[in-house]
Scaffold this motif. Structure first.
Motif: not given
Length: 119
Positions: A30-33, A67-69, A71-76
Motif C-alpha cells: 500500500a505504501e509503495a503504490l 489476504i489482507d493487503e 500485510n503484503l510486502v514487496i519481498r523482491d
C-alpha cells in the motif's frame, strides 16, 4: 505465501527504472503504490501495474485464504536489461550514428508478513 509478476519489454531504460524501483524496494504494498502514484517518472506506471498484478496473482493463487493487503510486502523487485532496438541517425559529413533504444524486464515478488499481534 508469495507470488510474482513479470513485465517484459518495457520501453524504458533499466537505468531510469532502477531509480523508481529503489524508492519502493522493501516497502509495504500500500505504501509503495502511494509513492508510485505521486512520482513524476514515466517508469512509475508500469511498475505500479506489475505490483498490482503480483498482488492479484497472490489472491488468485490462494482462493481459500483471506489476504489482507495491509500485510503484503514487496519481498523482491528487480529490473533486468531487455533487448535493444538499434536505429541510425544522420550525422554531419555524411555519417550515421547509432541510437540504442533500451528495454527493461521487471520482476516483482510480493509476500505476506505475519501480523504484529501473532508474532
Amino acid at each position: 505465501m508469495e507470488a510474482r509478476a513479470i513485465n517484459k519489454y518495457i520501453r524504458s531504460s533499466p537505468r531510469k527504472m532502477r531509480v523508481v524501483v529503489n524508492a519502493v524496494r522493501g516497502k509495504r504494498v500500500a505504501e509503495a503504490l502511494a509513492i508510485l502514484r505521486h512520482l513524476p517518472h514515466r517508469a512509475a506506471r508500469p511498475i505500479e501495474k506489475t505490483i498490482r498484478s503480483a498482488v492479484y496473482n497472490l489472491i488468485e493463487k490462494n482462493p481459500e485464504e483471506r489476504i489482507d493487503e495491509a500485510n503484503l510486502v514487496i519481498r523482491d523487485i528487480r529490473v533486468d536489461e531487455g533487448p535493444r532496438l538499434k536505429r541510425w541517425r544522420a550525422a554531419p559529413r555524411g555519417r550515421a550514428v547509432p541510437i540504442r533504444r533500451r528495454m527493461s524486464h521487471l520482476t516483482v515478488v510480493v509476500a505476506t508478513t505475519e501480523p504484529e499481534g501473532e508474532a
